[in-house]
Write an enzyme that holds these catalytic residues in place. Structure first.
Site, PDB file in Angstrom:
ATOM      1  N   GLU A  40       8.694   7.447   2.919  1.00 44.69           N
ATOM      2  CA  GLU A  40       9.524   7.455   4.130  1.00 44.69           C
ATOM      3  C   GLU A  40      10.970   7.228   3.710  1.00 44.69           C
ATOM      4  O   GLU A  40      11.236   6.990   2.528  1.00 44.69           O
ATOM      5  CB  GLU A  40       9.110   6.301   5.059  1.00 44.69           C
ATOM      6  N   GLU A  59       5.313  11.094  -7.312  1.00 43.31           N
ATOM      7  CA  GLU A  59       4.131  10.245  -7.579  1.00 43.31           C
ATOM      8  C   GLU A  59       4.503   9.005  -8.400  1.00 43.31           C
ATOM      9  O   GLU A  59       3.758   8.553  -9.250  1.00 43.31           O
ATOM     10  CB  GLU A  59       2.999  11.062  -8.200  1.00 43.31           C
TER      11      GLU A  59
HETATM   12  N1  COS Z   1      -4.674  -1.095  -8.030  1.00 44.80           N
HETATM   13  C1  COS Z   1      -5.162  -2.140  -7.307  1.00 44.80           C
HETATM   14  N2  COS Z   1      -4.344  -3.074  -6.782  1.00 44.80           N
HETATM   15  C2  COS Z   1      -3.032  -2.967  -6.973  1.00 44.80           C
HETATM   16  C3  COS Z   1      -2.463  -1.905  -7.715  1.00 44.80           C
HETATM   17  C4  COS Z   1      -3.348  -0.943  -8.255  1.00 44.80           C
HETATM   18  N3  COS Z   1      -2.904   0.080  -8.961  1.00 44.80           N
HETATM   19  N4  COS Z   1      -1.128  -2.067  -7.741  1.00 44.80           N
HETATM   20  C5  COS Z   1      -0.859  -3.180  -7.042  1.00 44.80           C
HETATM   21  N5  COS Z   1      -2.002  -3.718  -6.581  1.00 44.80           N
HETATM   22  C6  COS Z   1      -2.148  -4.927  -5.777  1.00 44.80           C
HETATM   23  C7  COS Z   1      -1.561  -6.119  -6.503  1.00 44.80           C
HETATM   24  O1  COS Z   1      -2.504  -6.711  -7.358  1.00 44.80           O
HETATM   25  C8  COS Z   1      -1.182  -7.010  -5.365  1.00 44.80           C
HETATM   26  O2  COS Z   1      -2.331  -7.706  -4.891  1.00 44.80           O
HETATM   27  P1  COS Z   1      -2.224  -9.244  -4.422  1.00 44.80           P
HETATM   28  O3  COS Z   1      -1.410  -9.211  -3.177  1.00 44.80           O
HETATM   29  O4  COS Z   1      -3.636  -9.639  -4.221  1.00 44.80           O
HETATM   30  O5  COS Z   1      -1.538  -9.960  -5.551  1.00 44.80           O
HETATM   31  C9  COS Z   1      -0.753  -6.054  -4.272  1.00 44.80           C
HETATM   32  O6  COS Z   1      -1.378  -4.822  -4.594  1.00 44.80           O
HETATM   33  C10 COS Z   1       0.755  -5.879  -4.240  1.00 44.80           C
HETATM   34  O7  COS Z   1       1.159  -5.501  -5.555  1.00 44.80           O
HETATM   35  P2  COS Z   1       2.623  -5.730  -6.140  1.00 44.80           P
HETATM   36  O8  COS Z   1       3.078  -7.104  -5.788  1.00 44.80           O
HETATM   37  O9  COS Z   1       2.638  -5.323  -7.569  1.00 44.80           O
HETATM   38  O10 COS Z   1       3.410  -4.677  -5.232  1.00 44.80           O
HETATM   39  P3  COS Z   1       4.913  -4.211  -5.288  1.00 44.80           P
HETATM   40  O11 COS Z   1       5.351  -4.060  -3.876  1.00 44.80           O
HETATM   41  O12 COS Z   1       5.730  -5.045  -6.203  1.00 44.80           O
HETATM   42  O13 COS Z   1       4.824  -2.714  -5.865  1.00 44.80           O
HETATM   43  C11 COS Z   1       4.618  -0.914  -7.445  1.00 44.80           C
HETATM   44  C12 COS Z   1       4.260  -2.334  -7.040  1.00 44.80           C
HETATM   45  C13 COS Z   1       6.095  -0.738  -7.812  1.00 44.80           C
HETATM   46  C14 COS Z   1       3.744  -0.643  -8.631  1.00 44.80           C
HETATM   47  C15 COS Z   1       4.268   0.042  -6.295  1.00 44.80           C
HETATM   48  O14 COS Z   1       5.141  -0.155  -5.212  1.00 44.80           O
HETATM   49  C16 COS Z   1       4.353   1.533  -6.700  1.00 44.80           C
HETATM   50  O15 COS Z   1       3.475   2.067  -7.367  1.00 44.80           O
HETATM   51  N6  COS Z   1       5.443   2.212  -6.302  1.00 44.80           N
HETATM   52  C17 COS Z   1       5.555   3.642  -6.514  1.00 44.80           C
HETATM   53  C18 COS Z   1       4.905   4.371  -5.412  1.00 44.80           C
HETATM   54  C19 COS Z   1       4.993   5.819  -5.607  1.00 44.80           C
HETATM   55  O16 COS Z   1       4.395   6.362  -6.509  1.00 44.80           O
HETATM   56  N7  COS Z   1       5.741   6.482  -4.717  1.00 44.80           N
HETATM   57  C20 COS Z   1       5.878   7.897  -4.783  1.00 44.80           C
HETATM   58  C21 COS Z   1       5.517   8.496  -3.490  1.00 44.80           C
HETATM   59  S1  COS Z   1       3.844   8.724  -3.257  1.00 44.80           S
HETATM   60  S2  COS Z   1       3.562  10.552  -3.857  1.00 44.80           S
END
Ligand code: COS
Length: 385
Positions: free
Chosen positions: A126, A363
């Site tokens: 978004e 992604e």
């Molecule tokens: N599998 C399972 N659980 C996951 C996970 C995964 N791959 N990644 C994160 N989690 C869980 C964490 O363990 C955490 O759980 P708890 O609340 O129990 O601790 C929760 O999800 C939140 O994780 P985290 O604190 O790491 O979240 P953040 O908001 O800091 O974000 C990233 C982490 C940056 C890795 C995530 O936002 C991301 O992947 N961003 C990119 C997204 C993307 O690809 N966007 C492109 C558009 S989509 S095509």
């Protein structure tokens, strides 16, 4: 290199290669120029059963794994990243259903995706949620037996052309990432419309549009998994799909390398083919080595995913970041080897260079991939202490 594929894997690879050579290469520059969605090619992919690869057999798929999907994606990407993005985004849009969908949802949606009758799309991004996946502001409010969706999704691949969308929306604002949920929404649902079509640098035959929800009512049964599981569903979806983006990198890099090496053998300067100069040979040697290293990593990670490994975040991110950085470098170098010709639209490498850039962005940007890898490494090191 021999990667010891089964007969069936080789058949899938060769089928995708044949479609790429016969159906995609002849039209790729026209599709790019006109920014035209590749419906004719989608029909060929459907008739060839390539959308069945990632769907389980009980829902009319072939029940194959990441490796088979990666092989098909690589071949399509060698010819055109716009087409391969359209194809791979269907798998991306289907993963939330495959991972967390109920049997009833799978029965309802997967056979049409498997046959290629309906395309799928995945909607997380978004205006204020991209790298920060937890920043989603689209809401889904339960009202009796229906959820009411409001908000706008941005830069959605297959937007407008797909019939089936998996959407991440907030069901409980107070819970942050744990307040997000995943839904399936069909095109044609009242209150669900499409915004502007984006005009892109590359992958121009793939379509990118906004999805707009205005008091869009969907049945309660369209919730995927449970409320609050949306963020995890999105993360697990991306874990599954990122190796496919790596495969796109391998494919486009191989396509650019092939064009550069052929050109270097034919282009004569100083009385000899430029391929005889060490400056060019060293560039080609580096390009070929990088492509093979990327391919080996992508195949290994796909096999690791297919082994049933539970936590694949780190490996999946590694394959995406490595192979797509290679794709950017190799496509730029292919243009350089070909010089003036490489810069012209008459040759395919200028398109490949423009197309490759998105792989470092979508992604999850390659900076985000490094965050994912870094966090996993630190977690693992802490466990060992
Ligand atoms: N599998 C399972 N659980 C996951 C996970 C995964 N791959 N990644 C994160 N989690 C869980 C964490 O363990 C955490 O759980 P708890 O609340 O129990 O601790 C929760 O999800 C939140 O994780 P985290 O604190 O790491 O979240 P953040 O908001 O800091 O974000 C990233 C982490 C940056 C890795 C995530 O936002 C991301 O992947 N961003 C990119 C997204 C993307 O690809 N966007 C492109 C558009 S989509 S095509």
């Amino acid at each position: 290199m021999d990667y010891f594929f089964t007969e069936e894997q080789l058949m899938i690879r060769d089928l995708a290669r044949q479609i790429a050579d016969e159906k995609i290469i002849p039209v790729r520059s026209e599709l790019d120029e006109k920014e035209e969605f590749p419906w004719e090619i989608v029909k060929v992919l459907a008739q060839s059963d390539l959308f069945r690869i990632f769907i389980p057999e009980e829902y009319e798929g072939l029940g194959k794994g990441s490796l088979e999907l990666v092989l098909a994606v690589e071949e399509l990407s060698k010819a055109c990243l716009g087409v391969s993005t359209t194809y791979a985004a269907v798998a991306l849009g289907t993963y939330p259903l495959l991972l967390y969908g109920s049997d009833a949802q799978k029965k309802k949606y997967l056979p049409d995706i498997a046959s290629g009758k309906k395309l799928a799309g995945f909607a997380l991004t978004e205006a204020n949620a991209g790298s920060d996946a937890a920043g989603v502001q689209t809401t889904a409010r339960l009202d009796g037996n229906e959820y009411i969706l409001n908000g706008t999704k941005q830069w959605i691949t297959n937007g407008g052309e797909a019939e089936i969308y998996t959407i991440i929306a907030i069901t409980d604002k107070s819970k942050g990432a744990r307040g997000a949920s995943a839904f399936v929404v069909e095109k044609g649902t009242p209150g669900f419309g499409f915004g502007k079509k984006e005009n892109k640098m590359g992958i121009r035959s793939s379509v990118t549009r906004e999805l707009v929800f205005q008091d869009c009512r969907i049945p309660k049964e369209n919730l995927i998994g449970k409320e609050g599981m949306g963020f995890i569903a999105a993360m697990k979806t991306l874990d599954k799909s990122r190796t496919g983006v790596g495969a796109q990198g391998v494919g486009v890099a191989q396509g650019a390398f092939d064009a550069a090496v052929n050109f270097a053998r034919e282009r004569v300067q100083f009385g000899q083919p430029i391929a005889s100069f060490q400056a060019i040979q060293h560039m080609l040697a580096d390009m070929a080595t990088q492509v093979e290293a990327a391919r080996a990593l992508v195949y290994s990670v796909a096999r690791y995913i297919d082994s049933g490994a539970k936590d694949i975040s780190r490996e999946s991110a590694m394959s995406k970041v490595f192979a797509t950085d290679v794709a950017m470098k190799v496509t730029v170098d292919a243009v350089q080897v070909m010089g003036g010709a490489g810069y012209m639209k008459e040759y395919p490498v200028e398109k490949m260079m423009r197309d490759a850039k998105i792989l470092q962005i979508y992604e999850g940007t390659n900076q985000i991939q490094r965050n994912v890898i870094g966090q996993a490494l630190i977690k693992e090191a802490a466990k060992k202490k």
